[in-house]
Scaffold this motif. Structure first.
Motif, PDB file in Angstrom:
ATOM      1  N   LEU A  85       1.127  -1.213  -0.012  1.00 17.25           N
ATOM      2  CA  LEU A  85       0.274   0.063  -0.155  1.00 17.25           C
ATOM      3  C   LEU A  85       0.521   1.627  -0.415  1.00 17.25           C
ATOM      4  CD1 LEU A  85      -2.725  -0.653   2.651  1.00 17.25           C
ATOM      5  CD2 LEU A  85      -3.293  -0.501  -0.329  1.00 17.25           C
ATOM      6  N   LYS A  86       1.973   0.932   1.119  1.00 15.87           N
ATOM      7  CA  LYS A  86       2.893   2.616   0.764  1.00 15.87           C
ATOM      8  C   LYS A  86       3.527   2.494  -0.928  1.00 15.87           C
ATOM      9  CE  LYS A  86       4.530   2.050   5.484  1.00 15.87           C
ATOM     10  NZ  LYS A  86       5.482   2.289   6.159  1.00 15.87           N
ATOM     11  N   LEU A  87       3.705   1.626  -1.193  1.00 15.17           N
ATOM     12  CA  LEU A  87       4.337   2.105  -2.723  1.00 15.17           C
ATOM     13  C   LEU A  87       3.175   2.383  -3.742  1.00 15.17           C
ATOM     14  CD1 LEU A  87       6.269  -1.695  -3.496  1.00 15.17           C
ATOM     15  CD2 LEU A  87       7.694   0.786  -2.598  1.00 15.17           C
ATOM     16  N   GLU A  88       2.513   1.294  -3.668  1.00 17.48           N
ATOM     17  CA  GLU A  88       1.357   2.215  -4.332  1.00 17.48           C
ATOM     18  C   GLU A  88       0.666   3.846  -3.821  1.00 17.48           C
ATOM     19  OE1 GLU A  88      -2.464  -0.502  -3.773  1.00 17.48           O
ATOM     20  OE2 GLU A  88      -0.926  -1.901  -5.130  1.00 17.48           O
ATOM     21  N   GLU A  89       0.608   4.335  -2.649  1.00 23.33           N
ATOM     22  CA  GLU A  89       0.713   5.292  -2.419  1.00 23.33           C
ATOM     23  C   GLU A  89       1.793   6.773  -3.205  1.00 23.33           C
ATOM     24  OE1 GLU A  89       0.781   5.718   1.656  1.00 23.33           O
ATOM     25  OE2 GLU A  89      -1.959   5.008   1.634  1.00 23.33           O
ATOM     26  N   LYS A  90       2.989   6.063  -2.737  1.00 20.30           N
ATOM     27  CA  LYS A  90       4.137   6.487  -2.984  1.00 20.30           C
ATOM     28  C   LYS A  90       3.733   7.338  -4.964  1.00 20.30           C
ATOM     29  CE  LYS A  90       7.070   5.499   0.185  1.00 20.30           C
ATOM     30  NZ  LYS A  90       8.645   4.763   0.111  1.00 20.30           N
ATOM     31  N   GLN A  91       3.680   6.020  -5.685  1.00 16.71           N
ATOM     32  CA  GLN A  91       3.085   6.571  -7.200  1.00 16.71           C
ATOM     33  C   GLN A  91       2.245   6.916  -7.117  1.00 16.71           C
ATOM     34  OE1 GLN A  91       2.481   2.447  -8.766  1.00 16.71           O
ATOM     35  NE2 GLN A  91       4.727   1.434  -7.709  1.00 16.71           N
ATOM     36  N   ALA A  92       1.216   7.392  -6.599  1.00 13.96           N
ATOM     37  CA  ALA A  92       0.283   8.125  -6.667  1.00 13.96           C
ATOM     38  C   ALA A  92      -0.067   9.820  -6.333  1.00 13.96           C
ATOM     39  CB  ALA A  92      -1.086   7.565  -6.385  1.00 13.96           C
ATOM     40  N   SER A  93       1.822   9.920  -5.589  1.00 13.91           N
ATOM     41  CA  SER A  93       1.037  11.165  -4.788  1.00 13.91           C
ATOM     42  C   SER A  93       1.683  12.118  -5.417  1.00 13.91           C
ATOM     43  CB  SER A  93       2.500  11.077  -3.698  1.00 13.91           C
ATOM     44  OG  SER A  93       4.185  10.530  -4.542  1.00 13.91           O
ATOM     45  N   PHE A  94       1.836  12.328  -7.091  1.00 10.23           N
ATOM     46  CA  PHE A  94       1.753  13.445  -7.981  1.00 10.23           C
ATOM     47  C   PHE A  94       0.770  14.537  -8.415  1.00 10.23           C
ATOM     48  CE2 PHE A  94       0.941  10.469 -10.706  1.00 10.23           C
ATOM     49  CZ  PHE A  94       0.157  10.723 -12.108  1.00 10.23           C
ATOM     50  N   LEU A  95      -0.355  13.705  -8.319  1.00  6.95           N
ATOM     51  CA  LEU A  95      -1.828  14.661  -8.291  1.00  6.95           C
ATOM     52  C   LEU A  95      -2.037  14.709  -6.326  1.00  6.95           C
ATOM     53  CD1 LEU A  95      -3.565  12.284 -10.330  1.00  6.95           C
ATOM     54  CD2 LEU A  95      -2.799  14.659 -11.234  1.00  6.95           C
ATOM     55  N   SER A  96      -2.315  16.749  -6.871  1.00  8.05           N
ATOM     56  CA  SER A  96      -2.580  17.516  -5.568  1.00  8.05           C
ATOM     57  C   SER A  96      -4.566  16.770  -5.023  1.00  8.05           C
ATOM     58  CB  SER A  96      -2.485  18.607  -6.100  1.00  8.05           C
ATOM     59  OG  SER A  96      -3.284  19.219  -7.075  1.00  8.05           O
ATOM     60  N   HIS A  97      -4.962  16.388  -6.154  1.00  5.08           N
ATOM     61  CA  HIS A  97      -5.994  16.086  -5.869  1.00  5.08           C
ATOM     62  C   HIS A  97      -6.347  14.578  -5.195  1.00  5.08           C
ATOM     63  CE1 HIS A  97     -10.529  15.568  -6.400  1.00  5.08           C
ATOM     64  NE2 HIS A  97     -10.529  14.615  -6.657  1.00  5.08           N
ATOM     65  N   TRP A  98      -5.046  14.095  -5.053  1.00  3.38           N
ATOM     66  CA  TRP A  98      -5.575  12.957  -4.430  1.00  3.38           C
ATOM     67  C   TRP A  98      -4.108  12.733  -3.320  1.00  3.38           C
ATOM     68  CZ3 TRP A  98      -9.897  10.576  -5.096  1.00  3.38           C
ATOM     69  CH2 TRP A  98      -9.689  10.036  -7.342  1.00  3.38           C
ATOM     70  N   ASN A  99      -4.126  14.057  -2.735  1.00  7.19           N
ATOM     71  CA  ASN A  99      -3.100  14.319  -1.507  1.00  7.19           C
ATOM     72  C   ASN A  99      -3.659  13.937  -0.181  1.00  7.19           C
ATOM     73  OD1 ASN A  99      -1.374  15.267  -2.890  1.00  7.19           O
ATOM     74  ND2 ASN A  99      -0.912  17.133  -3.040  1.00  7.19           N
ATOM     75  N   GLU A 100      -5.404  14.585   0.093  1.00  7.90           N
ATOM     76  CA  GLU A 100      -5.920  14.283   1.154  1.00  7.90           C
ATOM     77  C   GLU A 100      -6.414  13.175   1.348  1.00  7.90           C
ATOM     78  OE1 GLU A 100      -9.550  16.686   0.286  1.00  7.90           O
ATOM     79  OE2 GLU A 100      -8.633  18.275   0.601  1.00  7.90           O
ATOM     80  N   VAL A 101      -5.942  12.226   0.254  1.00  8.04           N
ATOM     81  CA  VAL A 101      -6.701  10.028   0.068  1.00  8.04           C
ATOM     82  C   VAL A 101      -5.174  10.059   0.655  1.00  8.04           C
ATOM     83  CG1 VAL A 101      -7.596   8.363  -0.879  1.00  8.04           C
ATOM     84  CG2 VAL A 101      -8.255  10.510  -2.100  1.00  8.04           C
ATOM     85  N   LEU A 102      -4.621  10.347   0.251  1.00  7.44           N
ATOM     86  CA  LEU A 102      -3.055   9.839   0.690  1.00  7.44           C
ATOM     87  C   LEU A 102      -2.582   9.848   2.303  1.00  7.44           C
ATOM     88  CD1 LEU A 102      -1.091  10.193  -2.099  1.00  7.44           C
ATOM     89  CD2 LEU A 102      -1.593   8.095  -1.429  1.00  7.44           C
ATOM     90  N   GLY A 103      -2.758  11.395   2.866  1.00  7.49           N
ATOM     91  CA  GLY A 103      -3.518  11.710   4.150  1.00  7.49           C
ATOM     92  C   GLY A 103      -4.170  10.980   5.176  1.00  7.49           C
ATOM     93  N   ALA A 104      -4.810  10.681   4.182  1.00 10.02           N
ATOM     94  CA  ALA A 104      -6.253   9.667   5.310  1.00 10.02           C
ATOM     95  C   ALA A 104      -5.965   8.092   5.388  1.00 10.02           C
ATOM     96  CB  ALA A 104      -7.410   9.383   4.723  1.00 10.02           C
ATOM     97  N   LEU A 105      -4.727   7.631   4.400  1.00  9.85           N
ATOM     98  CA  LEU A 105      -4.550   6.662   4.423  1.00  9.85           C
ATOM     99  C   LEU A 105      -3.276   6.831   5.243  1.00  9.85           C
ATOM    100  CD1 LEU A 105      -4.442   5.547   0.729  1.00  9.85           C
ATOM    101  CD2 LEU A 105      -6.379   4.649   3.244  1.00  9.85           C
ATOM    102  N   ASP A 106      -2.620   7.578   5.809  1.00 11.36           N
ATOM    103  CA  ASP A 106      -1.003   7.894   6.410  1.00 11.36           C
ATOM    104  C   ASP A 106      -2.075   7.971   7.702  1.00 11.36           C
ATOM    105  OD1 ASP A 106       0.650   7.320   3.915  1.00 11.36           O
ATOM    106  OD2 ASP A 106       0.979   9.555   4.343  1.00 11.36           O
ATOM    107  N   ARG A 107      -2.428   8.638   7.839  1.00 12.75           N
ATOM    108  CA  ARG A 107      -3.631   8.433   9.245  1.00 12.75           C
ATOM    109  C   ARG A 107      -4.128   7.011   9.660  1.00 12.75           C
ATOM    110  NH1 ARG A 107      -5.224  13.625   7.445  1.00 12.75           N
ATOM    111  NH2 ARG A 107      -6.889  12.858   7.154  1.00 12.75           N
ATOM    112  N   SER A 108      -4.404   6.633   8.858  1.00  9.54           N
ATOM    113  CA  SER A 108      -5.116   4.716   8.841  1.00  9.54           C
ATOM    114  C   SER A 108      -4.189   4.866   9.543  1.00  9.54           C
ATOM    115  CB  SER A 108      -5.975   4.684   7.816  1.00  9.54           C
ATOM    116  OG  SER A 108      -5.672   4.235   6.461  1.00  9.54           O
ATOM    117  N   SER A 109      -2.515   4.268   8.648  1.00  8.74           N
ATOM    118  CA  SER A 109      -2.028   3.258   8.342  1.00  8.74           C
ATOM    119  C   SER A 109      -0.970   3.395   9.986  1.00  8.74           C
ATOM    120  CB  SER A 109      -0.966   3.337   7.833  1.00  8.74           C
ATOM    121  OG  SER A 109      -1.573   3.204   6.170  1.00  8.74           O
ATOM    122  N   ALA A 110      -1.030   4.996  10.330  1.00  5.97           N
ATOM    123  CA  ALA A 110      -0.681   5.504  11.408  1.00  5.97           C
ATOM    124  C   ALA A 110      -1.133   4.664  12.950  1.00  5.97           C
ATOM    125  CB  ALA A 110      -0.474   6.307  11.963  1.00  5.97           C
TER     126      ALA A 110
END
Length: 692
Positions: A590-615
């Motif tokens: 999941l981390k690798l997939e999130e790093k691959q999708a980090s270049f779009l600002s629209h999905w930054n909030e989604v990735l932040g939510a995933l990081d918080r859930s992973s934490a």
């Protein structure tokens, strides 16, 4: 004036041949020549007249002359006077030179023996105590003061001379004036001198306070010249639009209200050779002051209440009209002072009576001319003010037009430069337009590719959400498994405690049995062998061995059960370890997939939510912390430290665990401290740590 009359009889008008007609009015001669318009002077008559004048001039002797220098408040004049001239002749000559008609206010003063003395009109000039010098010096000064300056001062020259003399008296502190009034008077003096206030023309420093204020006022206040100038200028700016003669009249109207205005002081005494009082003479009457107070008189005699004034060499007597009042007698220091006081008495009383009578025709004409002159000057001043205002407006309009012209020229220059720049820019834009078209095509292609990429990312985001949900489900399952293991470990720990207690009891029984056997073996040789007791001992020995065999069998069985349970626990631990490895691999994916999708600002909030859930998944739940200590103790006591094992002699030596310990990269049990909390750290890489 007789010589002037004789000269008038000899002369005839050059423009008309009519004889002159002279009239005597009092002590003055008036020549009234009526020109005849019908008769024109001829050449023959003019030559005859000139011939007669030349013959008369040759026959007449030149009179003896002496020089006189007269100083007014603003000028100096020199005259050649005849030796036989009287004071009236010189005075009239000065008045004619000044253009002064209100001569009754003025006089000629000279200095004799350190005291100012007025020139007598009826005596010859050289017969008086004038200084023997060449030229003879006189001062043309105000001798008598009016009661109301606005009504009595008709001519502008009269008003100007009064203004200059009163101003000098105030500056010399001959007339006391308060500081506030001196500042106001100074502002009117500046208005009369410079005209209207102009900030551009009247810069700071154009005033000299020493020339406008008395030294007493300057010493009284600790103020700099700039501060005084600021005070005076503030009043000066308020007098805008006031003409010079109006400013001087305002000055005199304020000054005439001062206590010491127009008063001539003389030291007197009611007893000889003692100076006790001051005698003041002004336009309203005679006043008696104390030596130290010149403001409030102790006694006053108005001219209307005085019946008679007489004097001897040193004594003067004032008799009032009211016979009930006492006669006032006083002495002066010198006879000349008495004469001077009498002159002032007579002159002021004459003017006082003259004001109460009907004005003569000459005065009426002068007043009418003064009113006309004031009206004309007022109109002229208004006209000049309008012209000045129009000129100022024209200058402002001119400045505005010049400014606008400059702005228009500047705008035209800027427009020309802008046009030249725009032409150059147009050429560049034409080139850029072609480049822009090509770039537009490339951008359209990039936009299509970006749209496809966006759609792929949206699908990946949806997939990531689903995987996140599955991950959360798996984490909950892991937490449930951990809880189950904790409960199972607690149960096993309790069973192990019970087994330890049973083992301890068995060891105590074994020790007791061993002691009994030893005692029996020691007592066999000495003891007789009765036939009845032997079977009993044999039975007892058999019972003890049976009990020992039974206890050995129970211990072995318990050891086997404990070993089996330990193996089951190790098996479950391996399964749990495998499950944790799977969870870690899924989290890494999941981390690798999130790093691959980090270049779009629209999905930054989604990735932040995933990081918080992973934490959140990586954090230790609160309910797990309470069970960590018991779980680790249960793992260490029965399995890791000393597993139960019964030997042939009944002892329980420490033996290592049969199976290999857990790998460091999979499961590590660590103590935080004695009696403190313990936790399990799951670590696959140095940067990946999960606490359960």
């Amino acid at each position: 004036m007789q010589w002037a009359h004789r000269k008038c009889q000899l002369l005839q008008c050059l423009f008309c041949l009519s004889p002159p007609s002279c009239e005597r009015q009092g002590t003055r001669w008036t020549c009234a020549v009526q020109p005849q318009a019908s008769r024109k002077p001829g050449r023959r008559n003019r030559e005859a007249l000139l011939k007669t004048m030349s013959i008369t001039g040759l026959k007449k002797k030149q009179p003896k002359m002496f020089k006189v220098k007269v100083t007014t408040m603003d000028a100096e004049m020199e005259f050649n006077c005849e030796m036989k001239w009287k004071g009236k002749d010189l005075f009239d000559l000065v008045c004619r030179a000044l253009g002064l008609r209100e001569s009754w206010f003025f006089g000629l003063q000279y200095c004799a023996k350190g005291m100012g003395t007025w020139l007598k009109m009826e005596k010859k000039v050289l017969d008086q105590d004038v200084p023997k010098e060449d030229p003879v010096r006189f001062n043309f000064l105000v001798k008598f003061y009016p009661e109301k300056v606005e009504e009595e001062l008709l001519q502008e020259i009269t008003q100007h001379l009064f203004f200059l003399q009163v101003k000098k008296q105030i500056l010399n502190e001959e007339i006391y004036c308060s500081p506030e009034v001196t500042v106001l008077l100074a502002s009117y003096a500046i208005q009369a001198k410079y005209g209207d206030y102009d900030p551009d023309l009247h810069k700071p420093g154009f005033l000299v306070p020493e020339e406008l204020l008395p030294k007493r006022v300057l010493r009284q206040y600790q103020m700099t010249p700039d501060m005084w100038e600021e005070r005076i200028t503030a009043w000066y700016a308020c007098h805008r639009g006031i003409a010079r003669y109006e400013a001087e009249m305002n000055y005199l109207k304020i000054a005439q209200d001062l206590e010491m205005y127009g008063v001539n002081y003389f030291p007197i005494a009611q007893k000889k050779n003692h100076t006790e009082f001051l005698l003041g003479v002004d336009a309203k009457g005679v006043h008696v002051y104390s030596i130290n107070n010149r403001f409030s008189p102790n006694k006053s005699f108005e001219w209307s209440s005085i019946r008679n004034i007489s004097y001897t060499e040193k004594e003067l007597t004032i008799k009032p009209i009211d016979k009930k009042e006492d006669v006032f007698k006083f002495f002066s220091s010198q006879p000349k002072v008495n004469k001077l006081i009498m002159q002032l008495f007579i002159g002021n009383h004459d003017l006082f009576m003259r004001r109460r009578r009907v004005d003569p025709i000459e005065i009426q004409q002068m007043k009418a001319q003064a009113r006309e002159e004031k009206a004309r000057k007022k109109m002229e001043h208004q006209r000049l003010a309008r012209e000045k205002q129009l000129r100022e407006e024209a200058e402002r309009a001119k400045d505005e037009l010049e400014r606008r012209l400059f702005e228009v020229e500047d705008e035209a220059r800027q427009a020309h430069e802008a046009r030249r720049r725009s032409e150059a820019t147009a050429e560049l834009l034409a080139e850029k337009a072609q480049i822009a078209e090509e770039e537009a095509k490339l951008l359209a292609q990039n936009a299509a590719e970006a749209e496809e990429q966006r759609q792929r990312l949206e699908l990946a985001a949806l997939k990531t959400k689903e995987e996140k949900r599955l991950m959360e489900h798996k984490m909950r399952e892991a937490e449930l498994i951990a809880m189950t293991l904790v409960k199972e470990s607690d149960r096993r720990a309790k069973e192990a405690e019970h087994l330890k207690q049973d083992l301890h009891v068995a060891r105590e029984a074994e020790e007791k049995a061993k002691q009994k056997l030893q005692e029996v073996s020691r007592s066999r040789p000495a003891t007789p062998h009765p036939p009845k007791l032997l079977p009993a001992l044999t039975v007892d020995a058999e019972k003890g061995s049976t009990k020992l065999d039974l206890r050995d069998i129970d211990l072995k069985r318990l050891s086997l059960e404990i070993e089996r349970e330990r193996l089951d626990y190790l098996d479950k631990s391996r399964k749990f370890e495998d499950r944790l490895k799977e969870l870690k691999s899924e989290i890494q994916t999941l981390k690798l997939e999130e790093k691959q999708a980090s270049f779009l600002s629209h999905w930054n909030e989604v990735l932040g939510a995933l990081d918080r859930s992973s934490a959140k998944l990586c954090k230790v739940p609160l309910w797990m912390k309470a069970l960590e200590v018991d779980f680790l103790e249960s793992l260490q006591r029965p399995f890791l430290e000393t597993p139960l094992c019964v030997t042939d002699d009944g002892s329980m030596p420490n033996a290592p665990v049969a199976d290999a310990p857990l790998q460091t990269d999979s499961l590590v049990a660590s103590h935080v401290g004695t009696g403190a909390r313990r936790h399990i750290k799951v670590q696959q890489h140095k940067t990946d740590v999960i606490y359960i």
